[in-house]
Design a protein around this motif. Structure first.
Motif, PDB file in Angstrom:
ATOM      1  N   ILE A  32      80.145  46.952  64.669  1.00 58.59           N
ATOM      2  CA  ILE A  32      81.505  47.162  63.814  1.00 58.59           C
ATOM      3  C   ILE A  32      82.391  47.802  64.650  1.00 58.59           C
ATOM      4  N   VAL A  33      82.132  48.893  65.659  1.00 58.83           N
ATOM      5  CA  VAL A  33      83.063  49.553  66.247  1.00 58.83           C
ATOM      6  C   VAL A  33      83.515  48.464  67.452  1.00 58.83           C
ATOM      7  N   TRP A  34      82.532  47.730  68.233  1.00 59.51           N
ATOM      8  CA  TRP A  34      82.800  46.683  69.035  1.00 59.51           C
ATOM      9  C   TRP A  34      83.778  45.593  68.453  1.00 59.51           C
ATOM     10  N   LYS A  35      83.767  45.107  67.305  1.00 55.42           N
ATOM     11  CA  LYS A  35      84.312  44.189  66.559  1.00 55.42           C
ATOM     12  C   LYS A  35      85.701  44.899  66.569  1.00 55.42           C
ATOM     13  N   LEU A  36      85.964  46.010  66.132  1.00 54.61           N
ATOM     14  CA  LEU A  36      87.485  46.608  65.981  1.00 54.61           C
ATOM     15  C   LEU A  36      88.238  46.950  67.086  1.00 54.61           C
ATOM     16  N   LEU A  37      87.258  47.245  68.157  1.00 52.21           N
ATOM     17  CA  LEU A  37      88.008  47.475  69.406  1.00 52.21           C
ATOM     18  C   LEU A  37      88.338  46.134  70.123  1.00 52.21           C
ATOM     19  N   ARG A  38      87.481  45.135  69.800  1.00 50.83           N
ATOM     20  CA  ARG A  38      88.044  43.798  70.451  1.00 50.83           C
ATOM     21  C   ARG A  38      89.208  43.348  69.716  1.00 50.83           C
ATOM     22  N   ASP A  39      89.171  43.388  68.610  1.00 49.81           N
ATOM     23  CA  ASP A  39      90.154  42.749  67.841  1.00 49.81           C
ATOM     24  C   ASP A  39      91.592  43.709  68.163  1.00 49.81           C
ATOM     25  N   HIS A  40      91.372  45.014  68.101  1.00 47.80           N
ATOM     26  CA  HIS A  40      92.642  45.870  68.709  1.00 47.80           C
ATOM     27  C   HIS A  40      93.234  45.494  70.025  1.00 47.80           C
ATOM     28  N   GLN A  41      92.170  45.024  70.830  1.00 49.73           N
ATOM     29  CA  GLN A  41      92.835  44.899  72.138  1.00 49.73           C
ATOM     30  C   GLN A  41      93.274  43.620  72.271  1.00 49.73           C
ATOM     31  N   GLN A  42      92.798  42.557  71.702  1.00 48.74           N
ATOM     32  CA  GLN A  42      93.248  41.215  71.853  1.00 48.74           C
ATOM     33  C   GLN A  42      94.413  40.912  70.883  1.00 48.74           C
ATOM     34  N   THR A  43      94.600  41.717  69.742  1.00 52.55           N
ATOM     35  CA  THR A  43      95.785  41.277  68.949  1.00 52.55           C
ATOM     36  C   THR A  43      96.632  42.694  68.781  1.00 52.55           C
ATOM     37  N   GLY A  44      96.222  43.588  68.933  1.00 54.66           N
ATOM     38  CA  GLY A  44      97.060  45.052  68.724  1.00 54.66           C
ATOM     39  C   GLY A  44      96.704  45.528  67.234  1.00 54.66           C
ATOM     40  N   ARG A  45      95.898  44.975  66.593  1.00 55.59           N
ATOM     41  CA  ARG A  45      95.502  45.166  65.198  1.00 55.59           C
ATOM     42  C   ARG A  45      94.938  46.551  64.959  1.00 55.59           C
ATOM     43  N   VAL A  46      95.458  47.245  63.800  1.00 54.29           N
ATOM     44  CA  VAL A  46      94.875  48.589  63.488  1.00 54.29           C
ATOM     45  C   VAL A  46      94.321  48.667  62.101  1.00 54.29           C
ATOM     46  N   ASP A  47      94.937  47.785  61.286  1.00 51.99           N
ATOM     47  CA  ASP A  47      94.300  47.846  60.064  1.00 51.99           C
ATOM     48  C   ASP A  47      93.201  46.726  59.595  1.00 51.99           C
ATOM     49  N   PHE A  48      92.229  47.228  58.582  1.00 53.97           N
ATOM     50  CA  PHE A  48      91.247  46.331  58.550  1.00 53.97           C
ATOM     51  C   PHE A  48      90.707  46.805  57.156  1.00 53.97           C
ATOM     52  N   THR A  49      89.779  45.907  56.506  1.00 51.09           N
ATOM     53  CA  THR A  49      89.351  45.992  55.385  1.00 51.09           C
ATOM     54  C   THR A  49      87.826  45.903  55.375  1.00 51.09           C
ATOM     55  N   ASN A  50      87.091  46.572  54.314  1.00 50.90           N
ATOM     56  CA  ASN A  50      85.597  46.360  54.336  1.00 50.90           C
ATOM     57  C   ASN A  50      85.225  45.147  54.083  1.00 50.90           C
ATOM     58  N   ARG A  51      86.236  44.329  53.069  1.00 50.55           N
ATOM     59  CA  ARG A  51      85.928  42.775  52.658  1.00 50.55           C
ATOM     60  C   ARG A  51      85.733  41.901  54.128  1.00 50.55           C
ATOM     61  N   GLU A  52      86.679  42.064  54.989  1.00 50.57           N
ATOM     62  CA  GLU A  52      86.656  41.201  56.053  1.00 50.57           C
ATOM     63  C   GLU A  52      85.303  41.319  56.796  1.00 50.57           C
ATOM     64  N   LEU A  53      85.048  42.813  57.041  1.00 47.77           N
ATOM     65  CA  LEU A  53      83.655  43.023  57.564  1.00 47.77           C
ATOM     66  C   LEU A  53      82.388  42.411  56.931  1.00 47.77           C
ATOM     67  N   ARG A  54      82.483  42.562  55.567  1.00 46.61           N
ATOM     68  CA  ARG A  54      81.246  41.974  55.054  1.00 46.61           C
ATOM     69  C   ARG A  54      81.123  40.193  55.300  1.00 46.61           C
ATOM     70  N   LEU A  55      82.347  39.628  55.441  1.00 47.51           N
ATOM     71  CA  LEU A  55      82.332  38.321  55.600  1.00 47.51           C
ATOM     72  C   LEU A  55      82.102  37.697  56.853  1.00 47.51           C
ATOM     73  N   ASP A  56      82.217  38.752  58.010  1.00 52.68           N
ATOM     74  CA  ASP A  56      81.874  38.265  59.302  1.00 52.68           C
ATOM     75  C   ASP A  56      80.543  38.407  59.687  1.00 52.68           C
ATOM     76  N   PRO A  57      80.026  36.981  59.944  1.00 52.41           N
ATOM     77  CA  PRO A  57      78.724  36.625  60.073  1.00 52.41           C
ATOM     78  C   PRO A  57      78.220  37.542  61.594  1.00 52.41           C
ATOM     79  N   ALA A  58      78.890  37.656  62.559  1.00 51.21           N
ATOM     80  CA  ALA A  58      78.721  38.018  63.530  1.00 51.21           C
ATOM     81  C   ALA A  58      78.125  39.640  63.618  1.00 51.21           C
ATOM     82  N   LEU A  59      78.403  40.306  62.417  1.00 51.16           N
ATOM     83  CA  LEU A  59      78.022  41.758  62.173  1.00 51.16           C
ATOM     84  C   LEU A  59      76.517  41.862  61.599  1.00 51.16           C
ATOM     85  N   ARG A  60      76.118  40.549  61.230  1.00 55.26           N
ATOM     86  CA  ARG A  60      74.701  40.502  60.698  1.00 55.26           C
ATOM     87  C   ARG A  60      74.680  41.647  59.589  1.00 55.26           C
ATOM     88  N   LEU A  61      75.262  41.790  58.756  1.00 53.57           N
ATOM     89  CA  LEU A  61      75.049  42.519  57.644  1.00 53.57           C
ATOM     90  C   LEU A  61      73.820  41.942  56.699  1.00 53.57           C
TER      91      LEU A  61
END
Length: 109
Positions: A32-61
């Motif tokens: 999760i923290v790796w995904k957040l930091l990558r997204d932040h670095q690539q796009t400057g994004r800072v706001d996220f939702t629990n739903r998008e994390l749940r739907l991300d298959p790379a996190l293997r929840l």
């Protein structure tokens, strides 16, 4: 962002994350923290939702009882204890913000 850059290393084998050679976290919370930091670095994004994390298959929840909130809380505590220059703050129900106060250099090990 000011100050010296934080070096964040990610080891894909077990999703462990190190900040400046100090262990931070591993497993799903590490992914999760790796995904957040990558997204932040690539796009400057800072706001996220629990739903998008749940739907991300790379996190293997897990499909059932993913304990996402507990994992985010653990990650929030670990960052608070070990890296005050990066933190997560809740912004609403199912929403949170990644706050990065120093430059970050990401390394996939």
């Amino acid at each position: 962002m000011t100050g010296s850059a934080l070096r964040v290393r990610h080891f894909a084998a077990n999703d462990s994350v190190f900040i400046n050679d100090d262990y931070l976290i591993k497993g799903v919370a590490g992914a999760i923290v790796w995904k957040l930091l990558r997204d932040h670095q690539q796009t400057g994004r800072v706001d996220f939702t629990n739903r998008e994390l749940r739907l991300d298959p790379a996190l293997r929840l897990p499909d059932v009882a993913d304990n996402l909130e507990a994992r985010l809380l653990l990650l929030q505590r670990r960052l608070q204890e070990n890296c005050p220059h990066i933190h997560i703050e809740k912004t609403g129900r199912g929403r949170f913000r990644l706050c990065v106060l120093r430059p970050v250099v990401l390394e996939d090990a």
